[in-house]
Design a protein around this motif. Structure first.
Motif, short mmCIF file in Angstrom:
data_model
loop_
_atom_site.label_atom_id
_atom_site.label_comp_id
_atom_site.label_asym_id
_atom_site.label_seq_id
_atom_site.Cartn_x
_atom_site.Cartn_y
_atom_site.Cartn_z
N PRO A 116 0.81 -1.23 0.00
CA PRO A 116 0.00 0.00 0.00
C PRO A 116 0.83 1.27 0.00
O PRO A 116 0.46 2.26 -0.63
CB PRO A 116 -0.83 -0.14 1.27
CG PRO A 116 -0.95 -1.58 1.49
CD PRO A 116 0.31 -2.20 0.98
N GLU A 117 2.00 1.23 0.66
CA GLU A 117 2.83 2.44 0.69
C GLU A 117 3.35 2.77 -0.70
O GLU A 117 3.37 3.93 -1.12
CB GLU A 117 4.03 2.27 1.64
CG GLU A 117 3.69 2.25 3.12
CD GLU A 117 3.06 0.94 3.55
OE1 GLU A 117 3.56 -0.11 3.09
OE2 GLU A 117 2.07 0.96 4.30
N ILE A 118 3.76 1.72 -1.41
CA ILE A 118 4.28 1.97 -2.76
C ILE A 118 3.19 2.55 -3.64
O ILE A 118 3.43 3.48 -4.42
CB ILE A 118 4.85 0.66 -3.35
CG1 ILE A 118 6.11 0.28 -2.60
CG2 ILE A 118 5.14 0.81 -4.82
CD1 ILE A 118 6.73 -1.00 -3.07
N ILE A 119 1.97 2.02 -3.50
CA ILE A 119 0.88 2.53 -4.32
C ILE A 119 0.59 3.98 -3.96
O ILE A 119 0.35 4.82 -4.84
CB ILE A 119 -0.37 1.65 -4.16
CG1 ILE A 119 -0.13 0.31 -4.81
CG2 ILE A 119 -1.57 2.31 -4.79
CD1 ILE A 119 -1.26 -0.64 -4.69
N LYS A 120 0.66 4.29 -2.69
CA LYS A 120 0.40 5.67 -2.26
C LYS A 120 1.44 6.60 -2.86
O LYS A 120 1.11 7.67 -3.40
CB LYS A 120 0.44 5.72 -0.74
CG LYS A 120 -0.15 6.97 -0.15
CD LYS A 120 -0.62 6.74 1.28
CE LYS A 120 -0.97 8.06 1.95
NZ LYS A 120 0.20 8.77 2.44
N ASP A 121 2.68 6.18 -2.80
CA ASP A 121 3.76 6.96 -3.37
C ASP A 121 3.57 7.14 -4.88
O ASP A 121 3.74 8.23 -5.43
CB ASP A 121 5.08 6.24 -3.07
CG ASP A 121 6.26 7.04 -3.57
OD1 ASP A 121 6.31 8.23 -3.24
OD2 ASP A 121 7.09 6.47 -4.29
N PHE A 122 3.15 6.05 -5.52
CA PHE A 122 2.90 6.07 -6.98
C PHE A 122 1.81 7.09 -7.31
O PHE A 122 1.96 7.89 -8.24
CB PHE A 122 2.48 4.66 -7.39
CG PHE A 122 1.99 4.51 -8.79
CD1 PHE A 122 2.78 4.86 -9.87
CD2 PHE A 122 0.73 3.99 -9.05
CE1 PHE A 122 2.33 4.70 -11.15
CE2 PHE A 122 0.28 3.82 -10.33
CZ PHE A 122 1.09 4.18 -11.38
N VAL A 123 0.73 7.10 -6.52
CA VAL A 123 -0.36 8.04 -6.79
C VAL A 123 0.12 9.47 -6.59
O VAL A 123 -0.26 10.38 -7.33
CB VAL A 123 -1.56 7.74 -5.87
CG1 VAL A 123 -2.63 8.78 -6.02
CG2 VAL A 123 -2.12 6.38 -6.18
N GLU A 124 1.00 9.67 -5.63
CA GLU A 124 1.49 11.03 -5.39
C GLU A 124 2.42 11.51 -6.50
O GLU A 124 2.61 12.71 -6.67
CB GLU A 124 2.24 11.08 -4.05
CG GLU A 124 1.34 11.02 -2.84
CD GLU A 124 0.24 12.06 -2.89
OE1 GLU A 124 0.52 13.20 -3.28
OE2 GLU A 124 -0.92 11.72 -2.55
N ARG A 125 3.05 10.58 -7.21
CA ARG A 125 4.09 10.98 -8.15
C ARG A 125 3.70 10.92 -9.61
O ARG A 125 4.36 11.51 -10.46
CB ARG A 125 5.33 10.10 -7.94
CG ARG A 125 6.11 10.44 -6.70
CD ARG A 125 7.14 9.40 -6.41
NE ARG A 125 7.93 9.12 -7.60
CZ ARG A 125 8.79 8.14 -7.70
NH1 ARG A 125 8.98 7.34 -6.67
NH2 ARG A 125 9.46 7.93 -8.79
N SER A 126 2.65 10.17 -9.90
CA SER A 126 2.37 9.92 -11.31
C SER A 126 1.58 11.06 -11.94
O SER A 126 0.90 11.82 -11.26
CB SER A 126 1.59 8.62 -11.43
OG SER A 126 1.15 8.47 -12.74
N VAL A 127 1.70 11.19 -13.25
CA VAL A 127 0.87 12.16 -13.97
C VAL A 127 -0.46 11.50 -14.28
O VAL A 127 -0.66 10.30 -14.08
CB VAL A 127 1.54 12.64 -15.27
CG1 VAL A 127 2.79 13.40 -14.97
CG2 VAL A 127 1.82 11.49 -16.19
N ASP A 128 -1.41 12.31 -14.78
CA ASP A 128 -2.77 11.86 -15.02
C ASP A 128 -2.82 10.88 -16.20
O ASP A 128 -2.45 11.22 -17.31
CB ASP A 128 -3.63 13.09 -15.33
CG ASP A 128 -5.09 12.81 -15.22
OD1 ASP A 128 -5.45 11.63 -15.26
OD2 ASP A 128 -5.87 13.76 -15.09
#
Lengths: 143, 125, 88, 127, 553, 168, 270
Positions: free
Chosen positions: A78-90
């Motif tokens: 879950p942490e990796i996914i959270k980080d991914f959501v914070e960093r990725s573009v739309d």
């Protein structure tokens, strides 16, 4: 990072796209040569697409590295996914543009065949000349 | 300086010397962060690259013949592909390298099309 | 010290401005072959913008379509239609 | 922590990239200075081999040595090598095709030139 | 809840269109292509019939593709408005594919391509009608357009067919691209492209309240969502309307229609006039009566004390008036029957757009509902009438080998049934009393008068009067003129005659039914609901329920 | 059997490219790589391979490797130095000429190798070639001689000899 | 000239109006501070095993949206592409059946040999792009677009005669394209049909199990995530796009003489 410079450059990009939009719209509507129209139309499509992707971009913050919308971890916590959501573009505009590019390609392919056929039939690709021929034809038909 | 002192302290045997140098370099490598070193270096290199692109663009604008323009586009494309590979490291997303693969593959096609246009009667011939 | 985030935005802006000039040339030039070349330069500029916008999926399609296929079909048409735009 | 091998890879790669940047600048300057299409071909070769092939190999080395890029750095490295291989083939073939077509269709002036044996042979009908 | 009959309507013809060319490599039988097309359209017709029955009972049908809760996935939503049009479309496609059994014998080549393109067009039309997602609407519009371009250019050895396709496709490509541009403004500012989601975000109605869709796409407080919603909805509506007006053929964009409709093969032109131009009209209706309503939507911001939505509607209805007069006036001098019929189509679309003036915010809901009922009815009656005429006169053109009207005189003794049904069709379009065309025009007329717009109302009568000249010219030629000495190539026209007679009978039956209050009242009831907040809530609730159901724990 | 041998080298090459490009050795990559390599190899073998016996000769491969090393380390560097010097010198001292050079190799791949090697070294570009007579016409930016045989020795002899060893 | 001036002023007004409205906030902040909430939902769900009734089983969000969340768009995008090729075949009908008597010379032998080797590299890279579409950027259309460079360049470099020699016929290409499109559409409705047969709930375009449906494509294959349908759809799309491009460009690049012969005479039909 210099937030003023970043904002200026981003708005410059948007303005350039609007300018491109206007120029190519002029090309499609006012140019008489069909090939010119075709070139302008392809650039118009691309401009709209770039604009779409631009909508889905986000501001970089210090300590935040943007990444394309693809997860690089095959067993994410879950942490990796959270980080991914914070960093990725739309990703959604990208998916739209992917669809729109293919559609634009399809339409351009068709337009090419039509321009070739217009050339075979009329021996010209100047819409003014073809329009003149058409007016004469309709006049003959109506009389 | 400290390094030289260390060297002087040990007997100047060849194997010892090499050992000392290797240890020393490893020590440096622990001191400088490799990540910031790579990124800083690449950031500095971006600027001359971009200047080179602008010069190529001047050639494309000036022409004068079709072949000149195509040639300049060609060189621009290859360099842009190289530039993109560097940018990939810079933005730390290795998976976007695929972009430069397609750029390399397709830039060449422009040459071929124009060559065929100039040379042959039919594009499919 | 220049941050590379600034650099990315700087490149995006400059590339977009460059693309405007090439669009203008592509629409204005009378020689259709040169217009094709200008439009493909413009496509390369857009490809760089897509790259900077972190859209590798799109670059994959976009480069193939507008650097590879559009020039082919446009050159094909120009070959059959004639190279120079004739104004009546 | 970065090991000696990684440092070596990175430094060699960076050296190659530096050479590439230099070649690229020279190529773009020569592209502007050289008098006609045929001479500019050589500037383009400098740009595509020295300015693109060499730095791409450099990037492959740097990427192999940069652990901070994650697992996918091998993808970057491998793809760079494929690009380099393909580029080596394509750049030469492209320049050759363009030069041949330009000479055959006389699309660009050959002057200044000391001697043009191709034109002479073509006049004799040998090519 | 999740109605398979809605989801299959577009996917089924697509699958058949993918597989049909494989058969053409093995079997060269024309009858086979025609039967496959007919079987597919029959299946789609049955599906749309089921949908129509359900929506007529007052349900709103939804289908979520892939089982995704709505704003994440694409959802098809069918209410009364698109249920009727979907059924109409399937009916016309069924008739057109039956017609191809006869028609295929009369063209030299390209039968398999005609069949496949018709199927692609079918999925495009139904997708445009049924979809509840703006971006999907754009994609389906492209499916519709590209098959239409190809159908217009079908007779590729005729140079005017190629010219017509060129004029259509260049501006069509531009128009659809601008539609996409509009959708992007919607996404940029609202953060969604789902219509139901957009409705809740664009309206400040307390009943809409919180809903499950917001779980995925967030809420929109006030005038600032992800951007200024007023500005972006105005921009988006400007771009999207231009594209839709192009598809419908409203005044500045109608120059491509006559040539395109006249040069395409008869079944295709019948379908174009019958249903394809209605798709643009449907899009405008959907945007104005469901997405951006008068009930406090973001488009109601005032420009100089006047709601922006009213301003747009006035422009649209004025353009409609101009189109109506233009079509009616230009109809008379035409000698080419197909061209004449196209101008008739243009004038009728103009009438439909004129009726949009009754959707202004200050008009009473009763009159608006009546106008909507009139518009829906007129779409149906005009589609039937125009389809009949295109099929009938197109058949005659094939028979005499020309589209020239003068060549068609003196055939009344030979094909009495066909000619009679053609004349019934003309009378229906004109609005003669026992036929359905009269009632639809009458409903629009009374609605406009009730709405306090007498100029628009009387214009409809005037437009009908002017177009009567053109219609009577054709009727005169068919009925009264003596033969021009042309010997027709065929004697038996069972299939075309059957279709035209069936449609003429339908027009009469519909006309009779429309005099019955038991038939007209439910219709009025439905349109009243569509125009009200209730209809809006029903539309949103259907999607909301689906989202709750599929969203899981 | 002949087709199998013929498609062996293309398959191997394709698999190699696939694995390098993918950059990982998961089971999925190996399996799909093998399938793709087999299909691509079968498709392109008739285009690529002329004589499969030659293609499976290891000594030729060794020559190719030797040539590659020499080419990148010596020829390329020297040629780059020359052109960079020319491009940066304040007075452009160019001596451009299109010179005919007779080469010995007649094989398609041999000619390709020679031409690509010449073209990829800055300073010389193959403009045209005559396959039957074995003449290549090279645009040379700093022509020290215009006599065909001498220029052959200057520019293309090295490449030609390697091409003979690798492909003939 | 007057027309030009009118258009130019009109378009300058359009550009200025757009710019002004953007300045007023029609697009929100520029550059946007954050992505939209729906994008967050997509990113959160695409490879989140914790929410396995709403996941797409693909770490690549764009491919997941393209082929799963909004799969219908992409199916019809494929239909548009199919329709364009169909249109080209319709207006070029007859040309494919005529023998093309074009004399192929092609470009020089160097380019031909290089092209032969590069074709291999292109096809391999394209196949890798398509087969890893659900893991790294790429996918069916991307792979197809890369792969189609090979036939296009082969036609241009070797001449059209090559395809005749290698027996790449119109019928074969058509069969390949339509068969892969048929399989593509079949894999989108496979779970629906299975569900109807076994009396369970299934959806058109279903990929993984949903809240109401237990049917699912496999989410992993060997040692990587598979993305269920995404893999199959990518492969079929790849084949369809490659063969479609080849088909339409063999037609477009036919010699002018042959095409003109096909256009002799007037066509009967109304």
């Amino acid at each position: 990072m210099d937030i003023e410079l970043v904002k200026f450059m981003f708005i410059l990009t948007v303005m350039s796209l609007y300018l491109n939009f206007a120029i190519t719209l002029y090309g499609v509507v006012a140019k008489v040569n069909l090939v010119k129209k075709l070139i302008a139309l392809t650039i118009l499509q691309d401009t709209v697409n770039v604009f779409t992707v631009l909508i889905g971009y986000r501001l970089w913050r210090p300590g935040l590295i943007l990444q394309p919308p693809a997860l690089t971890d095959m067993n994410p916590t879950p942490e990796i996914i959270k980080d991914f959501v914070e960093r990725s573009v739309d990703p959604l505009p990208q998916a739209f543009v992917l669809t729109a590019i293919v559609i634009g390609l399809a339409v351009t392919l068709f337009l090419t065949t039509i321009v070739l056929h217009v050339n075979y039939h009329f021996k010209t690709v100047n819409v003014d000349e073809i329009g003149g021929m058409k007016r004469r034809y309709i006049h003959e038909e109506a009389v | 300086m400290k390094f030289l002192d260390e060297l002087a302290g040990t007997s100047l045997h060849a194997s010892n010397l090499i050992k000392a140098i290797v240890l020393r370099i490893m020590g440096w490598s622990l001191m400088i962060d490799l990540e910031s070193w790579v990124l800083t270096y690449l950031t500095l290199l971006m600027i001359p690259y971009f200047i080179a692109f602008l010069l190529y663009l001047v050639r494309i604008l000036k022409g004068p013949t079709l072949s000149d323009r195509v040639l300049a586009v060609d060189a621009l494309g290859y360099d842009l592909a190289a530039f993109m590979t560097m940018l990939t490291i810079l933005v730390r997303s290795p998976i976007i390298i695929v972009c430069s693969v397609v750029l390399i593959l397709w830039i060449f096609s422009l040459d071929i099309y124009v060559a065929k246009y100039l040379e042959a009667k039919e594009l499919g011939g | 010290m220049m941050d590379y985030v600034d650099l990315v935005f700087l490149m995006m802006g400059i590339t977009a401005v460059i693309s405007v000039s090439f669009t203008f040339l592509a629409v204005k030039t009378k020689d259709l072959m040169h217009a094709v070349i200008f439009s493909s330069v413009q496509s390369i500029a857009y490809a760089l913008v897509y790259f900077l916008l972190m859209a590798p999926d799109i670059v994959l399609v976009y480069v193939a379509v507008s650097v590879g296929i559009y020039p082919l079909i446009l050159i094909l048409v120009v070959k059959r239609v004639g190279r120079f735009e004739v104004t009546a | 922590m970065a090991s000696l091998l990684e440092w070596t890879l990175v430094l060699v790669g960076q050296a190659l990239i530096t050479v590439g940047v230099f070649c690229d600048l020279v190529a773009s300057i020569s592209m502007l200075r050289f008098p006609n299409f045929y001479t500019r071909l050589h500037a383009a070769t400098v740009g595509s081999i020295g300015g693109a092939f060499v730095p791409i190999v450099g990037v492959a080395l740097v990427a192999a040595g940069s652990e901070f890029l994650g697992v996918y750095r091998w993808f970057l490295s491998g793809a760079s090598l494929v690009i380099a291989f393909v580029e080596l083939l394509l750049a030469g073939a492209g320049s050759h095709a363009l030069a041949r077509a330009t000479h055959r269709s006389r699309a660009a002036p050959v002057q200044p030139v000391i001697v043009d044996q191709l034109e002479e042979d073509r006049g004799k009908g040998e090519v | 809840m999740n109605d398979l009959s809605v989801g299959l309507t577009t996917v089924l013809p697509t699958v058949v269109a993918f597989l049909l060319p494989l058969l053409t490599l093995r079997f060269k039988s024309r009858a086979l292509y025609a039967s496959i097309t007919t079987a597919t359209t029959l299946a789609v017709w049955l599906l749309t019939l089921v949908n129509f029955m359900k929506v007529f009972k007052g349900e709103v049908l939804t289908y979520a593709f892939g089982g995704w809760p709505p704003p994440l996935g694409i959802v098809y939503v069918v209410d009364m408005l698109n249920g009727v049009l979907g059924f109409l479309a399937a009916t016309l496609f069924l008739l057109a594919s039956v017609y191809t059994f006869w028609y295929f014998g009369r063209i030299e080549s390209g039968h398999e391509w005609l069949s496949t393109l018709t199927l692609v067009l079918l999925s495009g039309v139904l997708g445009c009608l049924y979809t509840g997602d703006l971006f999907n609407f754009f994609v389906m519009l492209e499916v519709l357009s590209i098959s239409s371009y190809a159908l217009v250019a079908f007779f590729r050895r005729r140079k005017w067919a190629i010219e017509a396709s060129m004029a259509y496709s260049f501006i069509g490509a531009l128009a659809t691209m601008l539609f996409f541009f509009g959708v992007i403004f919607i996404y940029a500012s609202f953060g969604t492209v789902n219509m139901a989601d957009l409705i809740t975000k664009a309206h400040a109605i307390p009943e809409l309240g919180s809903n499950p869709l917001e779980r995925w796409s967030g809420t929109c407080p006030g005038s600032w969502c992800y951007g200024n919603v007023f500005i972006s909805s105005a921009l988006a509506i400007a771009f999207m309307l231009w594209a839709l007006n192009f598809e419908a053929g409203i005044f500045p964009n109608n120059y491509w229609m006559p040539s395109a409709y006249a040069e395409s093969p008869t079944p295709a032109s019948a379908l174009f006039a019958g249903i394809v131009d209605k798709v643009g009209t449907y899009g405008v209706l959907r945007l104005f009566i469901t997405v951006f309503t008068a009930y406090g939507s973001t488009l109601m911001f005032s420009v100089g004390g006047f709601p922006f939505r009213d301003f747009v509607l006035i422009v649209l209805s004025t353009l409609g008036l101009v189109t109506g007069y233009l079509g009616a006036l230009l109809m008379f001098p035409q000698r080419n029957v197909k061209r004449l019929l196209t101008y008739s189509t243009i004038s009728h679309i103009g009438i439909i757009f004129t009726a949009f003036s009754a959707f202004l915010s200050h008009v009473s809901p009763e009159a608006s509902a009546e106008a909507l009922a009139g518009v829906m009815l007129h779409m149906v009656t005009h589609a039937f009438g125009e389809f009949l005429l295109f099929v009938g006169l197109g058949t005659l053109s094939v028979v005499v080998g020309s589209t020239n009207l003068a060549r068609m005189s003196g055939l009344r003794g030979r094909y009495p049934l066909l000619i009679a049904s053609i004349i019934l069709g003309f009378l229906s379009l004109l609005g003669v009393i026992p036929l359905a065309g009269f009632f639809s025009k009458y409903v629009i007329f009374t609605a406009l008068i009730n709405a306090g717009l007498p100029v628009h109302g009387i214009s409809i009568v005037l437009i009908s009067g002017i177009s009567a000249l053109g219609y009577f010219k054709v009727i005169y030629t068919l009925m009264v003129s003596e033969g021009s000495g042309v010997t027709p190539r065929e004697t038996r026209l069972y299939i075309p005659t059957g279709i035209t007679v069936l449609l003429a009978a339908l027009l009469i039956i519909l006309g009779v039914l429309l005099t019955q209050s038991s038939f007209i009242n439910p219709l009025m009831e439905h349109s009243r609901e569509l125009m009200s907040v209730n209809g809006l809530l029903k539309y949103v609730d259907a999607v909301n329920n689906l989202s709750t159901l599929l969203g899981g724990a | 059997m002949k087709r199998l041998f013929k498609s062996l080298i293309p398959t191997l090459l394709s698999f190699l490219i696939y694995v390098i490009y993918t950059g990982s050795l998961r089971v999925y990559d190996i399996v799909t790589g093998l399938v793709v390599a087999a299909v691509v190899g079968a498709l392109t073998s008739s285009l690529i391979i002329e004589d499969w016996r030659k293609s499976l000769d290891v000594r030729r491969l060794a020559h190719l490797l030797k040539f590659a090393v020499r080419y990148f380390l010596i020829d390329e560097v020297r040629a780059h130095m020359l052109v960079i010097k020319l491009g940066l010198s304040p007075k452009l001292g160019l001596r451009p000429a299109i010179v005919k050079m007779p080469i010995k190799t007649r094989n398609d791949y041999g000619i390709t190798l020679v031409s690509l090697s010449i073209t990829n070294t800055p300073g010389t570009v193959v403009v045209d070639l005559n396959k039957e007579k074995g003449n290549i016409y090279v645009h040379w930016i700093y022509a020290t001689t215009t006599v065909p045989e001498e220029s052959y020795r200057e520019v293309s002899e090295v490449f030609d000899e390697y091409a003979l060893r690798i492909f003939e | 000239m007057l027309r030009d001036i009118i258009f130019v002023t009109l378009l300058i007004i359009i550009a200025l109006a757009l710019s002004y409205l953007t300045y007023l906030g029609g697009l929100g902040d520029l550059p946007p501070q954050d992505i939209r909430l729906i994008a967050r939902s997509y990113l959160n769900l695409t490879y989140n095993q914790g929410v396995n009734w709403l996941w797409a089983a693909s770490p690549e969000a764009v491919t997941a949206i393209v082929w799963d969340y909004r799969g219908l768009d992409t199916l019809f995008e494929t239909v548009v592409f199919y329709g364009a090729i169909l249109a080209a075949l319709t207006v070029f009908r007859g040309v494919s059946k005529l023998p093309d008597r074009i004399v192929s010379v092609g470009l020089s032998v160097v380019v031909k040999r290089t092209m032969a080797i590069v074709t291999l590299a292109i096809l391999t890279v394209a196949a890798s792009t398509a087969l890893h579409g659900h893991l790294t950027p790429g996918g069916g259309f991307q792979g197809g677009a890369i792969a189609s460079v090979a036939p296009l360049l082969l036609i241009v470099v070797f001449g059209k005669q090559l395809f005749v020699e290698k027996k790449v016929s119109y019928n074969k290409l058509l069969t390949l394209r339509n068969a892969s499109l048929g399989l593509l559409s079949l894999s989108t409705v496979a779970l629906l049909i299975y569900g109807l047969a076994t009396n369970e709930i299934g959806y058109i375009f279903q990929n993984q199990a949903k809240a109401l449906s237990t049917l699912s494509y496999p989410s992993h294959m060997l040692d990587v995530p598979l993305g269920g349908t995404l893999f199959f759809l990518n492969v079929f799309e790849f084949l369809a796009v490659t063969s479609g491009f080849t088909l339409v460009f063999t037609l477009l690049l036919s010699s002018e003489e042959v095409i003109l012969k096909e256009f002799e005479g007037e066509e009967y039909g109304y």
